[in-house]
Design a protein around this motif. Structure first.
Motif, PDB file in Angstrom:
ATOM      1  N   GLU A 198       0.840  -1.198   0.000  1.00 28.97           N
ATOM      2  CA  GLU A 198       0.000   0.000   0.000  1.00 28.97           C
ATOM      3  C   GLU A 198       0.871   1.242   0.000  1.00 28.97           C
ATOM      4  N   ARG A 199       0.297   2.331  -0.503  1.00 24.73           N
ATOM      5  CA  ARG A 199       1.029   3.581  -0.553  1.00 24.73           C
ATOM      6  C   ARG A 199       0.086   4.651  -0.071  1.00 24.73           C
ATOM      7  N   LEU A 200       0.462   5.342   0.990  1.00 26.26           N
ATOM      8  CA  LEU A 200      -0.402   6.392   1.530  1.00 26.26           C
ATOM      9  C   LEU A 200       0.279   7.740   1.367  1.00 26.26           C
ATOM     10  N   VAL A 201      -0.487   8.711   0.913  1.00 19.79           N
ATOM     11  CA  VAL A 201       0.033  10.081   0.805  1.00 19.79           C
ATOM     12  C   VAL A 201      -0.718  10.932   1.827  1.00 19.79           C
ATOM     13  N   LEU A 202       0.031  11.510   2.775  1.00 25.09           N
ATOM     14  CA  LEU A 202      -0.609  12.208   3.886  1.00 25.09           C
ATOM     15  C   LEU A 202      -0.069  13.631   4.019  1.00 25.09           C
ATOM     16  N   PRO A 203      -0.939  14.520   4.443  1.00 17.92           N
ATOM     17  CA  PRO A 203      -0.461  15.873   4.732  1.00 17.92           C
ATOM     18  C   PRO A 203       0.372  15.826   6.021  1.00 17.92           C
ATOM     19  N   VAL A 204       1.527  16.468   6.031  1.00 13.39           N
ATOM     20  CA  VAL A 204       2.381  16.396   7.217  1.00 13.39           C
ATOM     21  C   VAL A 204       1.702  17.073   8.408  1.00 13.39           C
ATOM     22  N   SER A 205       1.541  16.328   9.474  1.00 20.92           N
ATOM     23  CA  SER A 205       0.958  16.858  10.714  1.00 20.92           C
ATOM     24  C   SER A 205       1.370  15.898  11.826  1.00 20.92           C
ATOM     25  N   SER A 257       2.210  10.267  13.636  1.00 21.29           N
ATOM     26  CA  SER A 257       1.968   9.113  14.508  1.00 21.29           C
ATOM     27  C   SER A 257       1.398   7.936  13.703  1.00 21.29           C
ATOM     28  N   LEU A 258       0.644   8.228  12.646  1.00 22.57           N
ATOM     29  CA  LEU A 258       0.194   7.140  11.768  1.00 22.57           C
ATOM     30  C   LEU A 258       1.400   6.485  11.072  1.00 22.57           C
ATOM     31  N   VAL A 259       2.332   7.310  10.614  1.00 27.86           N
ATOM     32  CA  VAL A 259       3.524   6.758   9.961  1.00 27.86           C
ATOM     33  C   VAL A 259       4.288   5.853  10.929  1.00 27.86           C
ATOM     34  N   SER A 260       4.388   6.266  12.175  1.00 23.14           N
ATOM     35  CA  SER A 260       5.137   5.407  13.086  1.00 23.14           C
ATOM     36  C   SER A 260       4.333   4.145  13.445  1.00 23.14           C
ATOM     37  N   TRP A 261       3.004   4.272  13.436  1.00 22.70           N
ATOM     38  CA  TRP A 261       2.152   3.089  13.632  1.00 22.70           C
ATOM     39  C   TRP A 261       2.392   2.076  12.503  1.00 22.70           C
ATOM     40  N   VAL A 262       2.488   2.622  11.279  1.00 19.68           N
ATOM     41  CA  VAL A 262       2.737   1.757  10.124  1.00 19.68           C
ATOM     42  C   VAL A 262       4.104   1.063  10.251  1.00 19.68           C
ATOM     43  N   HIS A 263       5.091   1.797  10.727  1.00 19.02           N
ATOM     44  CA  HIS A 263       6.402   1.195  10.968  1.00 19.02           C
ATOM     45  C   HIS A 263       6.311   0.044  11.970  1.00 19.02           C
ATOM     46  N   ASP A 264       5.515   0.243  12.993  1.00 16.80           N
ATOM     47  CA  ASP A 264       5.379  -0.780  14.033  1.00 16.80           C
ATOM     48  C   ASP A 264       4.632  -2.017  13.556  1.00 16.80           C
ATOM     49  N   HIS A 265       3.693  -1.816  12.633  1.00 18.43           N
ATOM     50  CA  HIS A 265       2.800  -2.922  12.275  1.00 18.43           C
ATOM     51  C   HIS A 265       3.086  -3.556  10.928  1.00 18.43           C
ATOM     52  N   GLY A 266       3.992  -2.974  10.171  1.00 20.58           N
ATOM     53  CA  GLY A 266       4.286  -3.539   8.858  1.00 20.58           C
ATOM     54  C   GLY A 266       5.733  -3.287   8.499  1.00 20.58           C
ATOM     55  N   ASP A 303       4.593  19.674   1.772  1.00 20.66           N
ATOM     56  CA  ASP A 303       3.965  19.372   3.064  1.00 20.66           C
ATOM     57  C   ASP A 303       3.262  18.017   3.021  1.00 20.66           C
ATOM     58  N   GLN A 304       3.825  17.129   2.212  1.00 18.42           N
ATOM     59  CA  GLN A 304       3.250  15.781   2.123  1.00 18.42           C
ATOM     60  C   GLN A 304       4.280  14.702   2.449  1.00 18.42           C
ATOM     61  N   VAL A 305       3.798  13.650   3.083  1.00 19.08           N
ATOM     62  CA  VAL A 305       4.654  12.489   3.317  1.00 19.08           C
ATOM     63  C   VAL A 305       4.029  11.286   2.612  1.00 19.08           C
ATOM     64  N   THR A 306       4.872  10.509   1.980  1.00 20.54           N
ATOM     65  CA  THR A 306       4.397   9.304   1.293  1.00 20.54           C
ATOM     66  C   THR A 306       5.041   8.085   1.953  1.00 20.54           C
ATOM     67  N   VAL A 307       4.195   7.152   2.408  1.00 18.88           N
ATOM     68  CA  VAL A 307       4.733   5.882   2.932  1.00 18.88           C
ATOM     69  C   VAL A 307       4.326   4.746   2.021  1.00 18.88           C
ATOM     70  N   ASP A 308       5.327   4.016   1.608  1.00 17.15           N
ATOM     71  CA  ASP A 308       5.124   2.859   0.764  1.00 17.15           C
ATOM     72  C   ASP A 308       5.430   1.664   1.650  1.00 17.15           C
ATOM     73  N   PHE A 309       4.432   0.819   1.907  1.00 15.57           N
ATOM     74  CA  PHE A 309       4.671  -0.253   2.879  1.00 15.57           C
ATOM     75  C   PHE A 309       3.940  -1.539   2.525  1.00 15.57           C
ATOM     76  N   ASP A 320      -9.442   9.180   8.105  1.00 16.63           N
ATOM     77  CA  ASP A 320      -9.794  10.025   9.248  1.00 16.63           C
ATOM     78  C   ASP A 320      -8.963  11.297   9.276  1.00 16.63           C
ATOM     79  N   LEU A 321      -7.687  11.155   8.898  1.00 12.44           N
ATOM     80  CA  LEU A 321      -6.775  12.296   8.925  1.00 12.44           C
ATOM     81  C   LEU A 321      -7.203  13.369   7.931  1.00 12.44           C
ATOM     82  N   SER A 322      -7.596  12.926   6.748  1.00  9.63           N
ATOM     83  CA  SER A 322      -7.925  13.917   5.723  1.00  9.63           C
ATOM     84  C   SER A 322      -9.349  14.441   5.859  1.00  9.63           C
ATOM     85  N   ALA A 323     -10.217  13.666   6.570  1.00  3.22           N
ATOM     86  CA  ALA A 323     -11.597  14.139   6.746  1.00  3.22           C
ATOM     87  C   ALA A 323     -11.630  15.205   7.833  1.00  3.22           C
TER      88      ALA A 323
END
Ligand SMILES: Nc1nc2c(ncn2[C@@H]2O[C@H](COP(=O)(O)OP(=O)(O)OP(=O)(O)O)[C@@H](O)[C@H]2O)c(=O)[nH]1
Ligand SMILES: [Mg+2]
Length: 450
Positions: A387-394, A399-408, A418-424, A440-443
């Motif tokens: 999966e690849r998520l593109v998120l606005p930096v906040s 904390s979602l990025v670090s959650w992804v690191h922990d779980h995958g 101002d964007q971060v992309t995680v490919d995981f 949830d983050l973008s809503a």
């Protein structure tokens, strides 16, 4: 007293548990190796052996002459227990016991195994299982007694029959209480497994015969950390030292973390199998095997230094035990290859290809083959999704990025503007949760949009 006491030392002052082991077979040669190992595991010194090849005697199991021989052997060796590797009925136990010197205990295979389990049961669950097995052993005996007493009873007050019936009822009540408690423990364990899966762990279980080398392999694969804080606390007889060459060193379950190349695995070591157990004993220990039945992958460990015939028999029994309830893929591990000549390993692979299609050969002792085993574990585990998520930096995004690191397993993390992309890569359930969190983050926050 007869003079030919053999090697029996008159003044030997060990623990004092001295046993004669005996076995009868219908044909062929009786093999006392396993019962002797079990006796040693229960703390007996085996001081004498006796075998007989003949059909079962209804009154004595062995022929009457053999029982006299047994009595002499017990006297000569100063044994205080007789361990019989046959399914000895209550009546036979009584008869043989009557021929033995006073105070000599009669033990059969099942009560011996129960004794070992009882000595080593150091968790609530293990203790309950031992109690359950004991009660299930007693129940048919109590039932028989109650119906006999009832038959002989004369009308009147509370007779023996009624007394025996109340014993029987009591056993049944205790059995159902223990079952309830075991069930609630099992529910808690299931919840714990789900929680671990949700945290991104794959659950791998070690299964196989007792003494195959499961615990040694576990130590080889796992990190030092033990994860079962106190829920099902268990220790091998000696956790720090080498595993012992003994049957049933592991009774409870131990779970440890093991890092593979990409995946984080929780490895569970558990009780070994053994052949010829009556169903009531197997069922009593069923919930110990839940961690095997509910794993994502099972490593079936066999001692490859045994003969092809022994290996085949154990593989078949293990597969039968597993296939009744297990749904996870099974990888066969031939252990102890340090004891084999290279040619022998190839022979075993070929001879056993029907029961063990594509085994991994290792030595838990030297570490040979363990790297291949790790690769194989990763190959066989259920596939991860990419999966690849593109998120606005906040802060929340971080904390979602670090959650992804922990779980995958994060392949790439890039920042642009101002964007971060995680490919995981992660388990499908983890990917789904990461997506939901990202949405949830973008809503806009719920309160404000209302
Ligand atoms: N030579 C050799 N011995 C091994 C190897 N792996 C285990 N052993 C020995 O085999 C014996 C049993 O090992 P364990 O790891 O306790 O076996 P287990 O399957 O956990 O046994 P239970 O807990 O009784 O079911 C010990 O004496 C170990 O040292 C191996 O790869 N090579
Ligand atoms: Mg073990």
């Amino acid at each position: 007293m007869s003079g030919d006491a053999g090697q029996a030392d008159a003044d030997s002052s060990t623990e004092g548990r001295r046993a004669v082991v005996a076995k009868r077979v219908d044909s062929g040669e009786a093999d006392l190796a396993e019962i002797s190992q079990l006796a040693a595991a229960a703390g007996y010194e085996v001081v004498g052996e006796l075998t007989q090849t003949r059909t079962e005697d209804a009154a004595f199991m062995f022929g009457e002459g053999k029982v006299a021989e047994l009595r002499d052997l017990v006297r000569r060796t100063d044994a205080n227990a007789v361990i019989i590797d046959n399914d000895v009925g209550p009546y036979q136990t009584f008869n043989v016991g009557g021929k033995l010197p006073e105070g000599v205990e009669m033990i059969d295979r099942f009560t011996l195994i129960l004794e070992i389990f009882g000595q080593r049961a150091n968790t609530r669950k293990a203790q309950l299982q031992v109690e359950l097995a004991e009660l299930r052993y007693e129940l048919p005996r109590a039932e028989a007694k109650a119906s006999l007493a009832k038959r002989d009873e004369r009308p009147g007050f509370m007779g023996l029959g009624e007394y025996d019936e109340s014993v029987e009822r009591d056993i049944k009540r205790q059995i159902s209480e223990i079952r309830d408690e075991l069930e609630s423990i099992a529910e808690k364990e299931e919840a714990r497994r789900e929680q671990r899966r949700d945290s991104g762990f794959d659950l791998v279980a070690l299964a196989g015969y007792t003494n195959a080398g499961k615990s040694t392999l576990m130590r080889r694969l796992a990190d030092e950390l033990e994860v079962d804080e106190n829920a099902d606390r268990h220790r091998d007889l000696d956790t720090t030292a080498e595993s012992q060459d003994m049957l049933f060193t592991t009774l409870g379950t131990t779970t440890r973390r093991a890092e593979m190349e990409k995946r984080d695995v929780l490895l569970t070591d558990t009780v070994g199998f053994i052949a010829d157990l009556p169903h009531w004993l197997v069922e009593s220990f069923e919930s110990t095997l839940d961690s095997v039945y509910r794993a994502d992958l099972v490593l079936l460990v066999v001692d490859a230094s045994e003969s092809v015939e022994e290996m085949r028999e154990k593989l078949v029994t293990s597969h039968d035990t597993l296939y009744e309830r297990n749904e996870a893929p099974v990888v066969t591990v031939f252990n102890k290859i340090d004891r084999l000549e290279p040619g022998e390993l190839a022979d075993r692979r070929a001879a056993l290809s029907g029961v063990a299609p594509d085994p991994i050969a290792v030595s838990a002792k030297t570490g040979a083959g363990v790297a291949e085993l790790r690769d194989r574990v990763e190959d066989e585990l259920p596939n991860w999704e990419r999966e690849r998520l593109v998120l606005p930096v906040s802060d929340d995004a971080m904390s979602l990025v670090s959650w992804v690191h922990d779980h995958g397993h994060v392949a790439e993390e890039t920042y642009a503007g101002d964007q971060v992309t995680v490919d995981f890569e992660a388990k499908p359930s983890i990917v789904a949760r990461a997506r939901a969190k990202a949405a949830d983050l973008s809503a806009p926050p719920a309160e404000e949009s209302a």
